[in-house]
Design an enzyme around this catalytic site. Structure first.
Site, mmCIF file in Angstrom:
data_model
loop_
_atom_site.group_PDB
_atom_site.id
_atom_site.type_symbol
_atom_site.label_atom_id
_atom_site.label_comp_id
_atom_site.label_asym_id
_atom_site.label_seq_id
_atom_site.Cartn_x
_atom_site.Cartn_y
_atom_site.Cartn_z
ATOM 1 N N ILE A 1 23.911 54.721 -24.314
ATOM 2 C CA ILE A 1 22.601 54.755 -24.268
ATOM 3 C C ILE A 1 22.356 55.767 -22.341
ATOM 4 O O ILE A 1 20.641 56.727 -23.071
ATOM 5 C CB ILE A 1 22.160 54.172 -23.531
ATOM 6 C CG1 ILE A 1 22.045 52.492 -24.717
ATOM 7 C CG2 ILE A 1 20.691 53.782 -22.828
ATOM 8 C CD1 ILE A 1 22.229 51.573 -24.207
ATOM 9 N N GLN B 1 22.472 59.931 -24.404
ATOM 10 C CA GLN B 1 21.566 60.022 -24.685
ATOM 11 C C GLN B 1 20.450 59.990 -23.704
ATOM 12 O O GLN B 1 19.344 61.582 -24.160
ATOM 13 C CB GLN B 1 20.678 59.371 -25.777
ATOM 14 C CG GLN B 1 19.263 59.453 -26.232
ATOM 15 C CD GLN B 1 19.409 60.333 -26.950
ATOM 16 O OE1 GLN B 1 20.357 60.514 -27.559
ATOM 17 N NE2 GLN B 1 18.069 61.318 -26.965
ATOM 18 N N GLU B 2 20.058 59.435 -22.397
ATOM 19 C CA GLU B 2 19.427 60.062 -21.273
ATOM 20 C C GLU B 2 19.135 61.060 -20.403
ATOM 21 O O GLU B 2 19.044 61.633 -20.692
ATOM 22 C CB GLU B 2 19.336 58.855 -20.891
ATOM 23 C CG GLU B 2 18.593 57.541 -21.127
ATOM 24 C CD GLU B 2 17.643 57.180 -21.550
ATOM 25 O OE1 GLU B 2 17.168 58.977 -21.629
ATOM 26 O OE2 GLU B 2 16.900 56.447 -21.979
ATOM 27 N N SER B 3 20.728 61.659 -20.317
ATOM 28 C CA SER B 3 21.206 62.649 -19.370
ATOM 29 C C SER B 3 22.298 63.145 -19.394
ATOM 30 O O SER B 3 22.332 64.058 -18.750
ATOM 31 C CB SER B 3 21.345 61.859 -17.733
ATOM 32 O OG SER B 3 22.532 61.211 -17.849
ATOM 33 N N TYR C 1 15.988 58.521 -30.707
ATOM 34 C CA TYR C 1 16.165 58.001 -30.196
ATOM 35 C C TYR C 1 17.368 56.871 -30.095
ATOM 36 O O TYR C 1 18.510 56.776 -29.457
ATOM 37 C CB TYR C 1 15.250 57.213 -27.796
ATOM 38 C CG TYR C 1 15.737 56.829 -27.300
ATOM 39 C CD1 TYR C 1 16.061 57.005 -26.311
ATOM 40 C CD2 TYR C 1 15.636 55.432 -27.108
ATOM 41 C CE1 TYR C 1 16.632 56.992 -25.379
ATOM 42 C CE2 TYR C 1 16.670 54.513 -26.092
ATOM 43 C CZ TYR C 1 17.046 55.672 -24.691
ATOM 44 O OH TYR C 1 17.550 54.666 -23.791
#
EC number: 4.2.2.n1
Length: 514
Positions: free
Chosen positions: A310, A313-315, A440
């Site tokens: 996660i 994927q975010e940063s 996402y």
């Protein structure tokens, strides 16, 4: 890569034909001696399979696999225990049936006219194509016309041999190949990666999963069209086991559990991105070790590797990451969310990971209890990305369009509709970037698969290295440099991780046991 197609119409027709053939023997206990009675008297269902991410694998002591989970459910259905035997290749699987050592083969085997002459197929539950693969950077064949036995190696018992023989007789007279009797498909794929082999052939789903850990593997061409996958049992006059299988698959198809298992193992999509996967695995080597303790510390209700996926994927694991909308940090939290969680610095790695984990736990707690346990995380991630209210809208839209709001397979198909006016104008919370939420969740699932497989591969190779150190005496640098493949060169192959057994490169005499 061709997308995976679960052709339920084709599978349904084949299943009906199977049912017609079995109809006279549907009453399982009509005979004094039958397969079901023998299994229940023994109290054990014996299933032979192959070790692979899709069929059966053991990670940290826990068993996984589409075929494993289905076999476990079938054993429960019969009221017996499950015994799994892992074989190296397909030929050994069918030997187990021939020798009476297995009741069923559950190993992603395709339905083939040659096989059904000697073995009883069960219901078909998904489909694959057979593909020829090569290593990125090497010559890519565009046709089988140029492939010969010095280049193409097949695992023993592989169904594609029948297809290759037909193609040789009808289209490609110069086509040739060899069969390695000692190696399974997974080993041959690894040897293509390492450069030891030019080409091999495997099924499209196995290749898709393999590429998540070994992005150097590439598809050259499709050798076959889609082929249904099934289980196999012995072929004889007693069809009680086949009848039980048919009844079992019908029941799990009707109650939705088959769709949930297929979603778990096949629903992540197969749009492979070589550059993205390679970049991710490099980050696993170079960035993750520093963050891993924090992910393990704060991933209380979920697998730490999922939390890490996660965050990537975010940063992309950049603690200073900032988006145009103002979200920041490893978990890309909004200012309001951070304040509600008591965080003072979103760019602090520990605060961001702890806050993101708690926020995800909040989303998990809100997911309706009617959603199956193993699918709750996907609903929570969609809510994490686009907001819980819009996730409720997606469920509502699923109901309106005659889908199951508790099925992630059904709900995710409706997510892109949340950005289309004919749909969002009739929903409670209006417009949402549902297509982004869909991507996402799918990306996180792919990263998780890559991370789990990659770390498992490294653990396996570290264990091999330790065994090697125990089996062989220390090798001096002078001796090592005499070998054609020095150790440092070996360790630098394939993006910094091993792709085949270290024992292949060492020839010193083994220590004598004392």
């Amino acid at each position: 890569m061709k997308k995976l197609k679960i052709n339920y119409l084709f599978i349904g027709i084949l299943t009906l034909l199977l049912a017609a053939a079995l109809w006279p023997s549907i009453p399982w206990f009509g005979k004094t001696e039958n397969h079901i009675a023998a299994i229940q008297a023994r109290g054990v269902l014996r299933v032979s399979t192959i070790d692979s991410p899709l069929t059966y694998s053991v990670i940290n002591g826990k068993k996984y696999g589409l075929d494993y989970e289905l076999a476990q459910q079938f054993a429960n259905y019969l009221g017996v225990k499950l015994k799994v035997t892992v074989r190296q290749n397909i030929s050994q699987l069918f030997d187990d049936l021939d020798n009476g050592n297995a009741d069923l083969l559950a190993a992603g085997l395709v339905y083939d006219s040659a096989r059904v002459k000697n073995y009883q197929p069960g219901p078909m539950y998904y489909s694959v194509s057979q593909q020829l693969v090569y290593r990125v950077g090497q010559y890519r064949p565009r046709s089988l016309a140029t492939v010969n036995e010095n280049q193409l190696t097949i695992a023993p018992g592989h169904v594609v041999v029948n297809d290759l023989q037909r193609l040789k007789e009808t289209k490609f007279p110069d086509l040739s190949w060899k069969v390695d009797d000692k190696k399974g498909s997974t080993t041959l794929l690894e040897e293509v990666i390492s450069g030891k082999l030019d080409y091999t052939i495997a099924d499209s789903v196995a290749i898709s999963l393999f590429q998540r850990v070994h992005p150097e593997l590439a598809v050259a061409l499709d050798v076959t069209d889609e082929q249904p996958v099934t289980w196999f049992s012995r072929l004889d006059d007693d069809n009680t086991l086949s009848a039980a299988l048919l009844d079992f698959f019908n029941s799990i198809n009707e109650d939705g559990s088959l769709a949930r298992i297929e979603e778990k193992y096949l629903g992540h999509g197969d749009d492979f991105d070589y550059v993205d996967t390679r970049s991710f695995l490099r980050a696993v080597d170079n960035v993750l070790p520093e963050l891993e303790p924090l992910f393990k510390k704060y991933a209380k209700e979920i697998d730490w590797r999922l939390l890490a996926a996660i965050s990537y994927q975010e940063s992309h694991w950049d603690p200073l990451a900032t988006s145009s909308t103002g979200v920041r940090g490893l978990m890309m939290l909004t200012k309001n969310t951070a304040q509600s969680l008591g965080l003072t610095d979103r760019t602090d790695a520990e605060q961001s990971i702890s806050g993101g984990a708690r926020y995800l736990e909040d989303m998990m707690a809100k997911v309706p209890e009617t959603v199956p346990e193993d699918e709750r995380i996907w609903f929570a991630l969609a809510a994490y990305n686009m907001g819980y209210a819009h996730m409720l809208d997606a469920r509502s839209l699923t109901v309106k369009t005659k889908g199951n709001p508790d099925s992630w397979t059904d709900v995710k198909q409706r997510l892109p509709l949340l950005s289309q006016k004919p749909y969002y104008s009739k929903l409670t919370y209006g417009y949402a970037r549902g297509h982004e939420a869909y991507a996402y969740v799918e990306n996180i699932r792919k990263y998780q698969i890559s991370l789990v497989g990659y770390l498992q591969e490294k653990e396996k190779q570290e264990a091999e290295a330790m065994k090697l150190a125990q089996d062989y005496p220390a090798v001096s640098p002078e001796e090592l440099n005499k070998t054609p493949f020095p150790l440092l060169s070996f360790l630098s192959q394939s993006s910094g991780y091993l792709t085949h057994s270290p024992s292949l490169l060492f020839t010193p005499q083994k220590k004598e046991e004392k």
